[in-house]
Design a protein around this motif. Structure first.
Motif, PDB file in Angstrom:
ATOM      1  N   GLY B  94       0.951  -0.857   0.327  1.00  0.00           N
ATOM      2  CA  GLY B  94       0.457   0.136  -0.186  1.00  0.00           C
ATOM      3  C   GLY B  94       1.014   1.378   0.115  1.00  0.00           C
ATOM      4  O   GLY B  94       0.322   2.648  -0.492  1.00  0.00           O
ATOM      5  N   LEU B  95       1.898   0.841   0.090  1.00  0.00           N
ATOM      6  CA  LEU B  95       2.814   2.065  -0.001  1.00  0.00           C
ATOM      7  C   LEU B  95       3.966   1.976  -0.396  1.00  0.00           C
ATOM      8  O   LEU B  95       4.256   1.174  -0.906  1.00  0.00           O
ATOM      9  N   ASN B  96       4.548   3.534  -0.729  1.00  0.00           N
ATOM     10  CA  ASN B  96       5.624   3.668  -1.884  1.00  0.00           C
ATOM     11  C   ASN B  96       6.504   3.411  -1.613  1.00  0.00           C
ATOM     12  O   ASN B  96       6.620   2.934  -0.555  1.00  0.00           O
ATOM     13  N   ARG B  97       7.952   2.948  -2.860  1.00  0.00           N
ATOM     14  CA  ARG B  97       8.821   2.888  -2.106  1.00  0.00           C
ATOM     15  C   ARG B  97       9.603   3.926  -1.215  1.00  0.00           C
ATOM     16  O   ARG B  97      10.638   3.569  -0.206  1.00  0.00           O
ATOM     17  N   GLY B  98       9.185   5.160  -1.321  1.00  0.00           N
ATOM     18  CA  GLY B  98       9.998   6.514  -0.017  1.00  0.00           C
ATOM     19  C   GLY B  98       9.836   6.406   0.772  1.00  0.00           C
ATOM     20  O   GLY B  98       9.585   7.182   1.464  1.00  0.00           O
ATOM     21  N   TRP B  99       8.414   5.567   1.220  1.00  0.00           N
ATOM     22  CA  TRP B  99       8.543   5.584   2.354  1.00  0.00           C
ATOM     23  C   TRP B  99       8.289   6.148   3.527  1.00  0.00           C
ATOM     24  O   TRP B  99       8.378   7.062   4.346  1.00  0.00           O
ATOM     25  N   TRP B 100      10.064   5.642   3.899  1.00  0.00           N
ATOM     26  CA  TRP B 100      10.157   5.830   5.517  1.00  0.00           C
ATOM     27  C   TRP B 100      10.580   7.696   5.462  1.00  0.00           C
ATOM     28  O   TRP B 100      11.293   8.609   5.698  1.00  0.00           O
ATOM     29  N   LEU B 101      11.200   8.163   3.943  1.00  0.00           N
ATOM     30  CA  LEU B 101      11.464   9.641   3.671  1.00  0.00           C
ATOM     31  C   LEU B 101      10.496  10.232   4.072  1.00  0.00           C
ATOM     32  O   LEU B 101      10.158  11.140   4.877  1.00  0.00           O
ATOM     33  N   SER B 102       8.911   9.893   3.975  1.00  0.00           N
ATOM     34  CA  SER B 102       7.479  10.790   4.344  1.00  0.00           C
ATOM     35  C   SER B 102       7.812  10.170   5.413  1.00  0.00           C
ATOM     36  O   SER B 102       7.415  11.778   6.170  1.00  0.00           O
ATOM     37  N   ALA B 103       7.845   9.264   6.128  1.00  0.00           N
ATOM     38  CA  ALA B 103       7.807   9.335   7.557  1.00  0.00           C
ATOM     39  C   ALA B 103       8.481  10.226   8.767  1.00  0.00           C
ATOM     40  O   ALA B 103       8.679  10.922   9.354  1.00  0.00           O
ATOM     41  N   VAL B 104      10.050   9.989   7.769  1.00  0.00           N
ATOM     42  CA  VAL B 104      10.338  11.535   8.261  1.00  0.00           C
ATOM     43  C   VAL B 104      10.146  13.264   8.431  1.00  0.00           C
ATOM     44  O   VAL B 104      10.561  13.820   9.344  1.00  0.00           O
ATOM     45  N   ILE B 105       9.026  13.007   7.144  1.00  0.00           N
ATOM     46  CA  ILE B 105       9.066  14.517   6.944  1.00  0.00           C
ATOM     47  C   ILE B 105       7.894  14.553   8.159  1.00  0.00           C
ATOM     48  O   ILE B 105       8.008  15.949   7.953  1.00  0.00           O
ATOM     49  N   ALA B 106       7.400  13.332   8.091  1.00  0.00           N
ATOM     50  CA  ALA B 106       6.136  14.060   9.072  1.00  0.00           C
ATOM     51  C   ALA B 106       6.515  13.617  10.413  1.00  0.00           C
ATOM     52  O   ALA B 106       6.191  15.009  11.101  1.00  0.00           O
ATOM     53  N   VAL B 107       8.147  13.207  10.723  1.00  0.00           N
ATOM     54  CA  VAL B 107       8.318  13.133  12.510  1.00  0.00           C
ATOM     55  C   VAL B 107       8.344  14.591  12.213  1.00  0.00           C
ATOM     56  O   VAL B 107       8.505  15.542  13.260  1.00  0.00           O
ATOM     57  N   VAL B 108       9.534  15.151  11.277  1.00  0.00           N
ATOM     58  CA  VAL B 108       9.915  16.722  11.827  1.00  0.00           C
ATOM     59  C   VAL B 108       8.488  18.006  11.784  1.00  0.00           C
ATOM     60  O   VAL B 108       8.822  18.497  12.272  1.00  0.00           O
ATOM     61  N   VAL B 109       7.594  17.518  11.388  1.00  0.00           N
ATOM     62  CA  VAL B 109       6.647  18.548  10.968  1.00  0.00           C
ATOM     63  C   VAL B 109       6.272  18.898  12.144  1.00  0.00           C
ATOM     64  O   VAL B 109       6.290  19.546  12.616  1.00  0.00           O
ATOM     65  N   PHE B 110       6.010  17.423  12.762  1.00  0.00           N
ATOM     66  CA  PHE B 110       5.525  17.276  13.986  1.00  0.00           C
ATOM     67  C   PHE B 110       5.949  17.771  15.113  1.00  0.00           C
ATOM     68  O   PHE B 110       5.893  19.047  15.960  1.00  0.00           O
ATOM     69  N   GLY B 111       7.561  17.547  14.555  1.00  0.00           N
ATOM     70  CA  GLY B 111       8.209  17.880  15.881  1.00  0.00           C
ATOM     71  C   GLY B 111       8.491  19.316  15.598  1.00  0.00           C
ATOM     72  O   GLY B 111       8.365  20.435  16.687  1.00  0.00           O
ATOM     73  N   GLY B 112       8.503  19.935  14.236  1.00  0.00           N
ATOM     74  CA  GLY B 112       8.745  21.373  13.892  1.00  0.00           C
ATOM     75  C   GLY B 112       7.366  22.494  14.822  1.00  0.00           C
ATOM     76  O   GLY B 112       7.957  22.954  15.807  1.00  0.00           O
ATOM     77  N   LEU B 113       6.755  21.261  14.593  1.00  0.00           N
ATOM     78  CA  LEU B 113       5.477  22.167  15.028  1.00  0.00           C
ATOM     79  C   LEU B 113       5.414  22.356  16.283  1.00  0.00           C
ATOM     80  O   LEU B 113       4.505  23.324  17.192  1.00  0.00           O
ATOM     81  N   THR B 114       5.803  21.155  17.618  1.00  0.00           N
ATOM     82  CA  THR B 114       5.895  21.972  19.009  1.00  0.00           C
ATOM     83  C   THR B 114       6.797  22.320  19.097  1.00  0.00           C
ATOM     84  O   THR B 114       6.432  22.960  19.937  1.00  0.00           O
ATOM     85  N   TRP B 115       8.063  22.320  18.679  1.00  0.00           N
ATOM     86  CA  TRP B 115       9.061  22.964  19.034  1.00  0.00           C
ATOM     87  C   TRP B 115       8.583  24.687  18.658  1.00  0.00           C
ATOM     88  O   TRP B 115       8.223  25.294  19.544  1.00  0.00           O
ATOM     89  N   LEU B 116       7.427  24.667  17.927  1.00  0.00           N
ATOM     90  CA  LEU B 116       7.505  26.275  17.791  1.00  0.00           C
ATOM     91  C   LEU B 116       6.276  26.266  18.418  1.00  0.00           C
ATOM     92  O   LEU B 116       5.807  27.334  19.140  1.00  0.00           O
ATOM     93  N   LEU B 117       5.168  25.609  18.618  1.00  0.00           N
ATOM     94  CA  LEU B 117       4.091  26.178  19.499  1.00  0.00           C
ATOM     95  C   LEU B 117       4.934  25.907  20.897  1.00  0.00           C
ATOM     96  O   LEU B 117       4.285  26.924  21.706  1.00  0.00           O
ATOM     97  N   GLN B 118       6.172  25.659  21.508  1.00  0.00           N
ATOM     98  CA  GLN B 118       6.315  25.709  22.666  1.00  0.00           C
ATOM     99  C   GLN B 118       6.567  27.417  23.505  1.00  0.00           C
ATOM    100  O   GLN B 118       6.591  27.179  24.215  1.00  0.00           O
ATOM    101  N   GLY B 119       7.188  27.364  22.239  1.00  0.00           N
ATOM    102  CA  GLY B 119       7.965  28.526  22.059  1.00  0.00           C
ATOM    103  C   GLY B 119       7.085  30.456  22.318  1.00  0.00           C
ATOM    104  O   GLY B 119       7.024  31.626  22.506  1.00  0.00           O
ATOM    105  N   TRP B 120       6.183  29.421  22.831  1.00  0.00           N
ATOM    106  CA  TRP B 120       4.301  30.699  22.565  1.00  0.00           C
ATOM    107  C   TRP B 120       3.732  30.416  23.949  1.00  0.00           C
ATOM    108  O   TRP B 120       3.558  29.871  24.466  1.00  0.00           O
TER     109      TRP B 120
END
Lengths: 102, 179, 118, 395
Positions: B94-120
């Protein structure tokens, strides 16, 4: 009381999971499922900001309602495209729909 | 006052359960092979969102979430899945070959968003109390329709829906002689 | 407001538990002697032919789509109906324009012959 | 106002629990839990008797007697049915998706029971007074639609899937006129709360907007999946629709939920158009209100039964035509018309001029619609008759 941050972090998590789905799924309909998750994350944010800022100003809820309309329009057109492509090319795998690539 | 705090704890428990269910089912949505199952998991997530709206005192949005998402969008998804499938269950991954890259991007986005929120600094703000006579439905109704506020988006929404209807019906419609 | 929704939630839990309990009790009390004939798919007494997965026609999707658009419209029409008494004629005209625009979509689909089931 | 969850009795009960050393919130939740359990038990018992009533009604319509062996008037028959359903073998057909397959009847029953959470039984006896009650009704209805899809898909049977899809297509199509029919009481009362709508009915809405009532009756019949719109029970083509592969208690739940759903909708017809629990003396003696309401709900239920056992089934394409080419345009036109008359007569609200004006304008609208339909039918008949001589020549 539930802190605002809980809602925001949950919605960030949903957004990230939806993003993962959009980037990694092969099936075009599954990609649209991921987009639905992202739109929902947005709605949770909008409504929780409304609740935690100034509930007498209802703008957040109005935005959420507009997001509903946009989500419906997006799903309708997106799925119609998928069905149309499926009918012509007999596939719903996004990688194989590369007619416009060149 | 003590009683009030206990209700809040109850709310926190409800939030915790709902959030866990939502995240779990959202992960199932993006990883399950069987698309119908993915759609059913999406419904669970959407229902969780409705529960969250109810905890936020937005009853109207909660009900609309069920009416529009579960009652219409999810059904549209299931119809579309049925239309584009010839055999039960998915074939191949069901997933394409580059799924691990997408996972990394998703984790980075989540981490970035929480990091941004923390400073607010608005993060720890408590929700303003609502009076017993506060009627968010009536307020929403007046705001959405009244000439001073959102009358234009109200009408534009109908134009948007019209465009979606005409466009989607035109694309999906099987003209005679085709196939 | 929140307590009302808590009651609804409680209702949902109890309302799901009771039918579930009925099924579980029935499953415990009932005998279970499976055999291939008993478990075969029901099809008027003849053997099942081909896949259980049939191809549907696009008409189902068309109707679901038009339904979706009108369902979202209700999201807007319910607040409109509630505030009608306060805002009077202005809101009525607004609603007429809103419904008129959407009816144009229905008329389009109708004229194009998309509302035919066959 | 009191509700089903916080009234003197529940206050007393939670007081007792607190007296036993329980914390007040937990006591409150426990009391609410008991109240809900009690309500649902009563509803389930009612459901058992509905099975009996349904069989008696259909028997009378078909010139039979119906169940008459077990107990007086066959009243014990439904209990025997239940025992039979419980001890029937629990069959899982080949290839079913077990979790979804078991979940579908539960969600179906739950979607019907959830309606009782907002059921306005009498001025002091109702579930939750939601300020979005009408929309709640529609939302819960969509859970029922979902359970039909789940049942049809998980059964791994072509006919179940096809039947479920047809049923869902019909249900969602007829949901639009139903929503519009519900918008009309919302406009007249200015609120989405079911209790507010009942309180606003100084004159029953069936008198003010008879066309809205008819619209709701038709679309609710389709929503309930009952004849003449019971496509899935077209035995000759689809066997039994989404519940072909279900047997024993799971089938029983589908069956019971259909009957209970019908009765519940009879109650909502009463609440929206027959003035709910209102009647002489109901406000001072709430028990009288309960009595009135149950009578009205039974009349509504009987109305659905009357329709079901009188009319033949309609073919699906005719049904879709009826909905999309007549009911949807008609309902929106009616909505606009009612909103317009309501705004024009706004100065007279509460007086007889308003009531008579609403009624007369509604009748006028109905007459114009009938006239247009008659013209069209006449035109089509002439078209057909013009061809006829050729057909007759063959004889």
């Amino acid at each position: 009381m539930i802190p605002l941050s809980w809602y925001l972090i949950l919605s960030a998590a949903l957004f990230a999971i939806g993003l993962f789905g959009v980037l990694s799924r092969k099936n075009a309909i599954a990609i649209l499922l991921g987009i639905e998750l992202m739109l929902n994350a947005v709605n949770i944010n909008l409504v929780s900001f409304w609740r935690y800022n100034d509930p007498t100003r209802i703008d957040g809820q109005v935005f959420a309602v507009i997001v509903f309309a946009v989500a419906a329009a997006e799903v309708a057109v997106g799925l119609a495209l998928v069905i149309s492509v499926y009918r012509r090319r007999n596939t719903v795998v996004a990688d194989e729909i590369d007619l416009m690539k060149w | 006052m003590e009683c009030r705090e206990k209700i809040m704890t109850a709310m926190q428990i409800i939030f915790g359960i709902t959030a866990a269910v939502m995240v779990g089912s959202a992960i199932m949505v993006v990883t399950t092979k069987n698309l119908i199952h993915a759609a059913l998991w999406l419904i669970v997530t959407l229902f969780g969102a409705a529960v969250l709206f109810a905890t936020l005192n937005a009853g109207f949005i909660a009900v609309i979430q069920v009416v529009v998402y579960i009652g219409a969008i999810a059904i549209l998804f299931i119809f579309a899945i049925m239309l584009t499938r010839r055999e039960k269950g998915d074939t191949g991954p069901g997933l394409n070959r580059g799924w691990w890259l997408s996972a990394v991007i998703a984790v980075v986005v989540f981490g970035g968003l929480t990091w941004l929120l923390q400073g607010w600094d608005g993060l720890s703000k408590a929700a303003p109390a609502l009076g017993p006579s506060f009627d968010s439905v009536g307020l929403l109704a007046e705001t959405l329709v009244s000439p001073e506020a959102f009358v234009l988006p109200f009408e534009v929404a109908s134009v948007l829906l019209l465009a979606a209807l005409v466009g989607a019906v035109y694309i999906a419609f099987q003209r005679k002689g085709e196939e | 407001m929140q307590t009302e929704w808590m009651y609804i939630g409680l209702f949902l839990v109890v309302g799901a538990l009771i039918p579930a309990a009925a099924i579980i009790v029935a499953a415990i009390l009932s005998p279970r002697k499976p055999n291939p004939i008993k478990e075969s798919t029901y099809e008027c007494g003849i053997e099942t032919v081909g896949e259980n997965w049939v191809q549907f026609k696009a008409q189902y999707y068309i109707f679901a789509l038009i339904f979706l658009v009108f369902d979202v419209e209700t999201v807007f029409l319910f607040p409109w109906a509630v505030s009608l008494n306060q805002l009077g004629m202005f809101a009525v005209v607004e609603g007429i324009i809103f419904i008129g625009i959407l009816m144009a979509g229905l008329v389009y689909a109708w004229r194009k012959g998309m509302l035919e089931w066959v | 106002m009191d509700s089903f969850f916080s009234n003197p009795v529940t206050d007393w009960l939670s007081g007792v629990f607190t007296g036993w050393g329980m914390n007040p919130d937990a006591a409150h939740v426990l009391t609410a839990f008991i109240a809900i359990l009690l309500l649902i038990t009563v509803v389930m018992v009612l459901d058992i008797f509905l099975v009996w009533t349904e069989r008696k009604i259909v028997a009378r319509f078909q010139d039979r007697i119906g169940p008459n062996r077990l107990g007086p008037f066959g009243l014990i028959q439904p209990f025997a049915d239940i025992i039979k359903l419980i001890i029937k073998e629990n069959i899982y057909p080949k290839g079913v998706d077990k979790i979804v397959y078991n979940l579908a009847p539960v969600i179906m029953m739950m979607s019907v029971l959830l309606l009782w959470a907002v059921f306005p039984l009498s001025p002091i006896l109702f579930g939750v007074d939601l300020n979005v009650g009408v929309l709640y009704l529609i939302g819960v209805g969509s859970l029922g639609t979902l359970s039909i899809i789940m049942a049809g898909w998980s059964s791994n049977n072509k006919y179940a899937l096809l039947g479920a899809f047809r049923q869902v297509a019909v249900m969602i199509s007829y949901e639009i006129p139903m929503v519009v029919a519900l918008l009309i009481p919302t406009i007249l009362s200015g609120s989405m709360g079911i209790n507010d709508i009942v309180w606003a009915q100084d004159v029953w809405y069936i008198v003010l907007v008879p066309l809205g009532f008819i619209l709701f009756l038709i679309s609710a019949t389709a929503e309930l999946g009952r004849a003449p719109f019971d496509l899935t029970e077209a035995e000759s083509e689809l066997i039994a629709g989404h519940h072909i592969e279900y047997s024993g208690m799971k089938f029983g739940l589908f069956y019971a939920s259909e009957l209970l759903h019908t009765f519940t909708f009879g109650g909502f017809i009463a609440a929206f158009f027959f003035g709910g629990w209102r009647g002489p003396g109901a406000e001072t003696y709430p028990i009288l209100g309960l009595f009135y309401f149950l009578i009205k709900a039974t009349i509504g239920y009987w109305l659905f039964g009357w329709i079901k056992y009188t009319l033949p089934r309609i073919r699906i394409d005719k049904m879709m035509d009826l909905n999309w080419k007549f009911l949807v345009p008609f309902s929106f036109a009616l909505l606009v018309f009612v909103a317009l008359t309501n705004a024009l007569l706004a100065d007279f609200v509460g007086s007889w001029i308003y009531w008579v004006g609403m009624l007369l304008s509604n009748l006028l609208f109905g007459w114009v619609t009938m006239e247009i339909l008659r013209r069209r039918a006449r035109g089509e008949r002439e078209k057909v008759e013009g061809v006829q001589p050729v057909a007759e020549g063959g004889h």
